[in-house]
Design a protein around this motif. Structure first.
Motif, PDB file in Angstrom:
ATOM      1  N   CYS A  40       0.831  -1.208   0.000  1.00  0.00           N
ATOM      2  CA  CYS A  40       0.000   0.000   0.000  1.00  0.00           C
ATOM      3  C   CYS A  40       0.867   1.260   0.000  1.00  0.00           C
ATOM      4  CB  CYS A  40      -0.965  -0.007   1.180  1.00  0.00           C
ATOM      5  SG  CYS A  40      -2.291  -1.227   0.983  1.00  0.00           S
ATOM      6  N   ASP A  41       1.953   1.251   0.754  1.00  0.00           N
ATOM      7  CA  ASP A  41       2.886   2.380   0.722  1.00  0.00           C
ATOM      8  C   ASP A  41       3.480   2.541  -0.674  1.00  0.00           C
ATOM      9  OD1 ASP A  41       2.446   2.930   3.396  1.00  0.00           O
ATOM     10  OD2 ASP A  41       4.308   1.990   4.091  1.00  0.00           O
ATOM     11  N   ILE A  54      -6.364   4.703  -1.041  1.00  0.00           N
ATOM     12  CA  ILE A  54      -6.298   3.294  -0.633  1.00  0.00           C
ATOM     13  C   ILE A  54      -6.580   3.194   0.853  1.00  0.00           C
ATOM     14  CG2 ILE A  54      -4.804   1.266  -0.418  1.00  0.00           C
ATOM     15  CD1 ILE A  54      -3.045   2.496  -2.649  1.00  0.00           C
ATOM     16  N   THR A  55      -7.414   2.253   1.228  1.00  0.00           N
ATOM     17  CA  THR A  55      -7.563   1.894   2.640  1.00  0.00           C
ATOM     18  C   THR A  55      -7.184   0.433   2.777  1.00  0.00           C
ATOM     19  OG1 THR A  55      -9.882   1.233   2.458  1.00  0.00           O
ATOM     20  CG2 THR A  55      -9.451   3.545   2.992  1.00  0.00           C
ATOM     21  N   HIS A  56      -6.614   0.094   3.906  1.00  0.00           N
ATOM     22  CA  HIS A  56      -6.273  -1.316   4.123  1.00  0.00           C
ATOM     23  C   HIS A  56      -6.450  -1.668   5.584  1.00  0.00           C
ATOM     24  CE1 HIS A  56      -2.201  -0.512   5.832  1.00  0.00           C
ATOM     25  NE2 HIS A  56      -2.213   0.511   4.994  1.00  0.00           N
ATOM     26  N   SER A  57      -6.803  -2.927   5.793  1.00  0.00           N
ATOM     27  CA  SER A  57      -6.977  -3.429   7.150  1.00  0.00           C
ATOM     28  C   SER A  57      -6.650  -4.911   7.175  1.00  0.00           C
ATOM     29  CB  SER A  57      -8.413  -3.196   7.634  1.00  0.00           C
ATOM     30  OG  SER A  57      -9.320  -3.929   6.839  1.00  0.00           O
ATOM     31  N   LYS A  87       0.586  -6.236  -5.276  1.00  0.00           N
ATOM     32  CA  LYS A  87       0.802  -5.039  -6.087  1.00  0.00           C
ATOM     33  C   LYS A  87      -0.039  -5.095  -7.357  1.00  0.00           C
ATOM     34  CE  LYS A  87       4.132  -4.473  -9.050  1.00  0.00           C
ATOM     35  NZ  LYS A  87       3.392  -4.134 -10.273  1.00  0.00           N
ATOM     36  N   ASN A  88      -0.020  -6.224  -8.042  1.00  0.00           N
ATOM     37  CA  ASN A  88      -0.790  -6.344  -9.285  1.00  0.00           C
ATOM     38  C   ASN A  88      -2.285  -6.227  -9.040  1.00  0.00           C
ATOM     39  OD1 ASN A  88       1.611  -6.672 -10.646  1.00  0.00           O
ATOM     40  ND2 ASN A  88       1.166  -8.725 -11.393  1.00  0.00           N
ATOM     41  N   LEU A  89      -2.770  -6.843  -7.974  1.00  0.00           N
ATOM     42  CA  LEU A  89      -4.201  -6.749  -7.662  1.00  0.00           C
ATOM     43  C   LEU A  89      -4.580  -5.310  -7.341  1.00  0.00           C
ATOM     44  CD1 LEU A  89      -4.735  -9.934  -5.453  1.00  0.00           C
ATOM     45  CD2 LEU A  89      -5.458  -9.595  -7.831  1.00  0.00           C
ATOM     46  N   LEU A  90      -3.745  -4.642  -6.565  1.00  0.00           N
ATOM     47  CA  LEU A  90      -4.017  -3.263  -6.187  1.00  0.00           C
ATOM     48  C   LEU A  90      -3.908  -2.336  -7.403  1.00  0.00           C
ATOM     49  CD1 LEU A  90      -4.764  -1.538  -3.789  1.00  0.00           C
ATOM     50  CD2 LEU A  90      -2.347  -1.380  -3.206  1.00  0.00           C
ATOM     51  N   SER A 104     -10.115  -0.576  -1.525  1.00  0.00           N
ATOM     52  CA  SER A 104      -9.869  -1.152  -0.204  1.00  0.00           C
ATOM     53  C   SER A 104      -9.237  -2.528  -0.335  1.00  0.00           C
ATOM     54  CB  SER A 104     -11.167  -1.248   0.604  1.00  0.00           C
ATOM     55  OG  SER A 104     -12.069  -2.133  -0.026  1.00  0.00           O
ATOM     56  N   VAL A 105      -8.340  -2.809   0.602  1.00  0.00           N
ATOM     57  CA  VAL A 105      -7.702  -4.122   0.685  1.00  0.00           C
ATOM     58  C   VAL A 105      -7.898  -4.608   2.109  1.00  0.00           C
ATOM     59  CG1 VAL A 105      -5.609  -5.457   0.309  1.00  0.00           C
ATOM     60  CG2 VAL A 105      -5.917  -3.308  -0.920  1.00  0.00           C
TER      61      VAL A 105
END
Length: 169
Positions: A40-41, A54-57, A87-90, A104-105
């Motif tokens: 995410c970074d 982007i949000t992630h949890s 990375k590819n999915l995001l 979101s991830v």
């Protein structure tokens, strides 16, 4: 621009060839939360350029550890391949997300969910998404159509399963 596109395509082909060879993987215990935060970074600037955030949890499914810290969720994975997969999915979600929306991830004990709020894919085309060189009709001019194929190879090498579905809304 053409040279950049060709260089990216060659890089993607090399990644696909590498991902297709099980002997290229070095399995070790990897923190899912750390891998997610790193990706995410890494993708934050790409998202920013697209006007997407982007949000992630991560939910380990376990109670918090001592001192109120969330317990680490560790997977047996090849660290570099896991980075490439996430990375590819995001990147795919960011490319399809409208500006001013969220990608979101979420990581749970056994699943990773990446969600965008883009136009989606017709139900009949969903099975094609992980095929080599397939691109949606609205994306014909971008990419080589290999990103999700690379993800599929990485998932197979780890004994994982990828799926895509329309989420309404």
């Amino acid at each position: 621009q053409d040279v950049d596109r060709m260089a990216r395509q060659v890089q993607q082909l090399l990644l696909l060839a590498e991902a297709s060879e099980p002997r290229n993987y070095r399995m070790e215990e990897v923190s899912a939360q750390a891998a997610l935060a790193e990706v995410c970074d890494y993708m934050a600037r790409v998202a920013e350029r697209s006007g997407v955030y982007i949000t992630h949890s991560a939910d380990t499914g376990t109670s918090t550890g001592t001192h109120g810290h969330q317990a680490l969720l560790c997977w047996q994975a090849d660290r570099g391949a896991l980075f490439t997969l996430l990375k590819n999915l995001l990147e795919n979600a960011i490319q399809h997300a409208p500006a001013k929306t969220c990608v979101s991830v979420e990581i749970h004990a056994q699943t990773v969910t990446v969600r965008d709020h883009g136009p989606g894919v017709d139900a009949a085309q969903i099975p094609l998404m992980f095929e080599r060189f397939w691109r949606g009709a609205h994306r014909r001019d971008h990419g080589a159509g290999l990103g999700l194929s690379i993800c599929q190879e990485i998932a197979l090498a780890h004994g994982w399963h990828l799926s895509a579905e329309r989420a309404e809304p």
